[in-house]
Scaffold this motif. Structure first.
Motif, PDB file in Angstrom:
ATOM      1  N   GLU A   3       0.761  -1.096   0.310  1.00 36.27           N
ATOM      2  CA  GLU A   3       0.087  -0.227  -0.221  1.00 36.27           C
ATOM      3  C   GLU A   3       0.670   1.448  -0.125  1.00 36.27           C
ATOM      4  OE1 GLU A   3      -4.101  -0.527   1.916  1.00 36.27           O
ATOM      5  OE2 GLU A   3      -3.241  -1.379   3.072  1.00 36.27           O
ATOM      6  N   VAL A   4       1.968   0.778   0.549  1.00 31.89           N
ATOM      7  CA  VAL A   4       3.019   1.984   0.733  1.00 31.89           C
ATOM      8  C   VAL A   4       4.557   1.590   0.216  1.00 31.89           C
ATOM      9  CG1 VAL A   4       4.112   4.045   2.071  1.00 31.89           C
ATOM     10  CG2 VAL A   4       1.989   3.137   2.616  1.00 31.89           C
ATOM     11  N   GLU A   5       4.487   2.477  -1.379  1.00 31.24           N
ATOM     12  CA  GLU A   5       6.355   1.802  -1.437  1.00 31.24           C
ATOM     13  C   GLU A   5       7.217   2.885  -1.469  1.00 31.24           C
ATOM     14  OE1 GLU A   5       5.131  -1.547  -3.700  1.00 31.24           O
ATOM     15  OE2 GLU A   5       7.065  -0.215  -3.174  1.00 31.24           O
ATOM     16  N   GLN A   6       8.285   2.938  -0.594  1.00 28.58           N
ATOM     17  CA  GLN A   6       9.625   3.335  -0.131  1.00 28.58           C
ATOM     18  C   GLN A   6      10.872   3.376  -0.618  1.00 28.58           C
ATOM     19  OE1 GLN A   6       9.412   5.055   3.582  1.00 28.58           O
ATOM     20  NE2 GLN A   6      10.994   6.707   3.525  1.00 28.58           N
ATOM     21  N   ASP A   7      11.550   4.097  -1.308  1.00 29.02           N
ATOM     22  CA  ASP A   7      12.651   3.219  -1.949  1.00 29.02           C
ATOM     23  C   ASP A   7      13.830   3.374  -0.535  1.00 29.02           C
ATOM     24  OD1 ASP A   7      15.006   3.912  -4.190  1.00 29.02           O
ATOM     25  OD2 ASP A   7      15.757   2.716  -2.660  1.00 29.02           O
ATOM     26  N   PRO A   8      14.055   1.795  -0.241  1.00 23.55           N
ATOM     27  CA  PRO A   8      14.496   1.602   1.105  1.00 23.55           C
ATOM     28  C   PRO A   8      16.523   2.599   0.979  1.00 23.55           C
ATOM     29  CG  PRO A   8      14.937  -1.098  -0.147  1.00 23.55           C
ATOM     30  CD  PRO A   8      13.938   0.692  -1.244  1.00 23.55           C
ATOM     31  N   GLY A   9      16.855   2.860  -0.279  1.00 22.43           N
ATOM     32  CA  GLY A   9      18.127   3.659   0.173  1.00 22.43           C
ATOM     33  C   GLY A   9      19.232   2.473  -0.261  1.00 22.43           C
ATOM     34  N   PRO A  10      20.762   2.904   0.432  1.00 28.72           N
ATOM     35  CA  PRO A  10      20.874   4.218   1.109  1.00 28.72           C
ATOM     36  C   PRO A  10      21.161   5.281   0.089  1.00 28.72           C
ATOM     37  CG  PRO A  10      22.852   2.431   0.620  1.00 28.72           C
ATOM     38  CD  PRO A  10      21.653   2.079   0.802  1.00 28.72           C
ATOM     39  N   LEU A  11      20.537   6.421   0.489  1.00 28.09           N
ATOM     40  CA  LEU A  11      20.843   7.612  -0.339  1.00 28.09           C
ATOM     41  C   LEU A  11      22.343   7.886   1.229  1.00 28.09           C
ATOM     42  CD1 LEU A  11      20.211   9.796  -2.335  1.00 28.09           C
ATOM     43  CD2 LEU A  11      18.019  10.058   0.037  1.00 28.09           C
ATOM     44  N   LEU A  21      13.444  13.219  -0.187  1.00 27.77           N
ATOM     45  CA  LEU A  21      13.273  11.800   0.106  1.00 27.77           C
ATOM     46  C   LEU A  21      11.093  11.012  -1.055  1.00 27.77           C
ATOM     47  CD1 LEU A  21      14.282  11.508   3.263  1.00 27.77           C
ATOM     48  CD2 LEU A  21      15.129  10.211   1.442  1.00 27.77           C
ATOM     49  N   ASN A  22      10.991  10.022  -0.489  1.00 28.25           N
ATOM     50  CA  ASN A  22       9.438  10.701  -1.599  1.00 28.25           C
ATOM     51  C   ASN A  22       9.037   8.805  -1.018  1.00 28.25           C
ATOM     52  OD1 ASN A  22      10.194   8.934  -3.933  1.00 28.25           O
ATOM     53  ND2 ASN A  22      11.353  10.072  -3.997  1.00 28.25           N
ATOM     54  N   CYS A  23       7.961   8.810  -1.241  1.00 28.18           N
ATOM     55  CA  CYS A  23       6.946   7.359  -1.518  1.00 28.18           C
ATOM     56  C   CYS A  23       4.672   7.810  -2.408  1.00 28.18           C
ATOM     57  CB  CYS A  23       5.977   7.344  -0.074  1.00 28.18           C
ATOM     58  SG  CYS A  23       7.726   7.020   1.509  1.00 28.18           S
ATOM     59  N   THR A  24       5.068   6.225  -3.009  1.00 32.59           N
ATOM     60  CA  THR A  24       4.222   6.046  -3.108  1.00 32.59           C
ATOM     61  C   THR A  24       3.615   5.476  -2.440  1.00 32.59           C
ATOM     62  OG1 THR A  24       4.815   4.584  -4.663  1.00 32.59           O
ATOM     63  CG2 THR A  24       4.949   7.098  -5.374  1.00 32.59           C
ATOM     64  N   TYR A  25       1.611   5.994  -2.692  1.00 31.25           N
ATOM     65  CA  TYR A  25       0.435   4.430  -1.661  1.00 31.25           C
ATOM     66  C   TYR A  25      -0.975   4.644  -3.268  1.00 31.25           C
ATOM     67  CZ  TYR A  25      -1.710   9.434  -1.873  1.00 31.25           C
ATOM     68  OH  TYR A  25      -2.669  10.443  -1.760  1.00 31.25           O
ATOM     69  N   SER A  26      -1.495   3.479  -2.691  1.00 29.08           N
ATOM     70  CA  SER A  26      -2.513   2.655  -3.243  1.00 29.08           C
ATOM     71  C   SER A  26      -4.114   3.684  -3.540  1.00 29.08           C
ATOM     72  CB  SER A  26      -1.786   1.030  -3.438  1.00 29.08           C
ATOM     73  OG  SER A  26      -2.031   1.069  -2.503  1.00 29.08           O
ATOM     74  N   LYS A  97      -5.264   2.464  11.309  1.00 32.39           N
ATOM     75  CA  LYS A  97      -4.125   2.248  11.546  1.00 32.39           C
ATOM     76  C   LYS A  97      -3.497   2.866  10.014  1.00 32.39           C
ATOM     77  CE  LYS A  97      -3.581  -2.020   8.779  1.00 32.39           C
ATOM     78  NZ  LYS A  97      -3.653  -2.972   8.171  1.00 32.39           N
ATOM     79  N   LEU A  98      -2.118   2.907  11.059  1.00 27.31           N
ATOM     80  CA  LEU A  98      -1.079   3.420   9.790  1.00 27.31           C
ATOM     81  C   LEU A  98       0.055   2.504   9.279  1.00 27.31           C
ATOM     82  CD1 LEU A  98       0.994   5.845  13.155  1.00 27.31           C
ATOM     83  CD2 LEU A  98      -0.176   6.547  10.297  1.00 27.31           C
ATOM     84  N   GLN A  99      -0.248   3.090   7.756  1.00 25.97           N
ATOM     85  CA  GLN A  99       0.897   2.000   6.728  1.00 25.97           C
ATOM     86  C   GLN A  99       2.101   2.958   6.406  1.00 25.97           C
ATOM     87  OE1 GLN A  99      -0.371  -0.304   5.578  1.00 25.97           O
ATOM     88  NE2 GLN A  99      -2.267  -0.826   5.226  1.00 25.97           N
ATOM     89  N   PHE A 100       3.070   2.272   6.919  1.00 23.00           N
ATOM     90  CA  PHE A 100       4.434   2.758   7.325  1.00 23.00           C
ATOM     91  C   PHE A 100       4.709   1.563   5.654  1.00 23.00           C
ATOM     92  CE2 PHE A 100       5.960   4.793  10.669  1.00 23.00           C
ATOM     93  CZ  PHE A 100       4.394   4.476  11.857  1.00 23.00           C
ATOM     94  N   GLY A 101       6.179   2.641   5.004  1.00 18.75           N
ATOM     95  CA  GLY A 101       6.640   2.908   3.644  1.00 18.75           C
ATOM     96  C   GLY A 101       7.962   2.090   4.722  1.00 18.75           C
ATOM     97  N   ALA A 102       8.702   1.154   3.366  1.00 17.66           N
ATOM     98  CA  ALA A 102       9.985   0.775   4.304  1.00 17.66           C
ATOM     99  C   ALA A 102      11.335   1.572   4.876  1.00 17.66           C
ATOM    100  CB  ALA A 102      10.792  -0.300   2.719  1.00 17.66           C
ATOM    101  N   GLY A 103      11.083   2.458   4.670  1.00 15.89           N
ATOM    102  CA  GLY A 103      11.962   3.691   5.058  1.00 15.89           C
ATOM    103  C   GLY A 103      13.067   3.542   4.563  1.00 15.89           C
ATOM    104  N   THR A 104      13.756   5.279   4.069  1.00 15.99           N
ATOM    105  CA  THR A 104      15.350   5.309   3.323  1.00 15.99           C
ATOM    106  C   THR A 104      16.593   4.917   4.505  1.00 15.99           C
ATOM    107  OG1 THR A 104      13.983   5.840   1.794  1.00 15.99           O
ATOM    108  CG2 THR A 104      15.860   6.529   1.708  1.00 15.99           C
TER     109      THR A 104
END
Lengths: 110, 114
Positions: A3-11, A21-26, A97-104
Motif C-alpha cells: 500500500e505504501v512504496e518507499q525506496d530503501p536507499g541508502p541515499l 525523499l518520496n513515497c507513493t501509495y495506492s 491504522k498507520l501504514q509505513f513505507g520501508a524507510g529510506t
C-alpha cells in the motif's frame, strides 16, 4: 503491491546538499501523511504531519503531498551529518491504522 | 506520562519460553498500536487498540502472539513459545484517537531469542 512504496536507499549526500525523499501509495482514501525519523536503535520520531495536498514547511524540512498522483515527498535543506538516519513515511485513513513505507536510509557525509 | 514508555528495553530469552512486553501510552491517548521491526526492515503492523478493544488483529503473525489492554491504558503483548524468528524490536505507539492525530512511538523492546 504494497500500500505504501518507499525506496530503501541508502541515499548518500554531501553536507549542505538537499535531501529528497518520496513515497507513493495506492489507496486514494488515505488522508493523513506523516514523516518519521529513526536513528539507529531508537524509536521513530515524528517530523512532519499533514492532511492536505500542498507544502508544509518546518525549519529545514518541507513536506509535500500530491493526492492526485498519490505521491508524498520530504525535502531536507542544508543537510547536516546529524540528519543521517532512516526516514519513514506513514500514511493513514480515517480508520486509523498507520501504514509505513520501508524507510529510506540517509547518510550525510561531512 | 510525558511519552510512550516501553519495558523492558532489552529482553533475551530462550527459545520456547514465553515473554511479555509492556507499553504505557501517553496519558489520555485512547489509541494504541503495536509494530514489529526486524533488522534493517520497515515497520510491520501487529495490532491496534481503541480503548480496550482491538478491532484489527490482522497483523498478529501467529496464534502464539496475543495482546491485551486493560483500563484503556497499559497494554501487554505476549509471545508464547518464542522462536528465533520472533527476534526483533517491538514498538508501541499511541495517539489521541484512532483516525485522528499523529502517533508517538516509544523506544521499543529489543527481543532476542536464543
Amino acid at each position: 503491491q504494497k500500500e505504501v512504496e518507499q525506496d530503501p536507499g541508502p541515499l548518500s549526500v554531501p553536507e549542505g546538499a538537499i535531501v529528497s525523499l518520496n513515497c507513493t501509495y495506492s489507496n486514494s482514501a488515505f488522508q493523513y501523511f506523516m514523516w518519521y525519523r529513526q536513528y539507529s536503535r531508537k524509536g521513530p520520531e515524528l517530523l512532519m504531519y499533514t492532511y492536505s495536498s500542498g507544502n508544509k514547511e518546518d525549519g529545514r524540512f518541507t513536506a509535500q503531498v500530491d493526492k492526485s498522483s498519490k505521491y508524498i515527498s520530504l525535502f531536507i535543506r542544508d543537510s547536516q551529518p546529524s540528519d543521517s538516519a532512516t526516514y519513514l513515511c506513514a500514511i493513514r485513513g480515517s480508520w486509523g491504522k498507520l501504514q509505513f513505507g520501508a524507510g529510506t536510509q540517509v547518510v550525510v557525509t561531512p | 506520562g510525558a511519552g510512550v514508555s516501553q519495558s523492558p528495553s532489552n529482553k533475551v530469552t530462550e527459545k520456547g519460553k514465553d515473554v511479555e512486553l509492556r507499553c504505557d501510552p501517553i496519558s489520555g491517548h485512547t489509541a494504541l498500536y503495536w509494530y514489529r521491526q526486524s533488522l534493517g526492515q520497515g515497520l510491520e503492523f501487529l495490532i491496534y487498540f481503541q480503548g480496550n478493544s482491538a478491532p484489527d488483529k490482522s497483523g498478529l503473525p501467529s496464534d502464539r502472539f496475543s495482546a491485551e489492554r486493560t483500563g484503556g491504558s497499559v497494554s501487554t503483548l505476549t509471545i508464547q513459545r518464542t522462536q528465533q524468528e520472533d527476534s526483533a524490536v517491538y514498538l508501541c505507539a499511541s495517539s489521541q484517537e484512532v483516525g485522528r492525530g499523529t502517533a508517538f512511538f516509544g523506544q521499543g523492546t529489543r527481543l532476542t531469542v536464543v
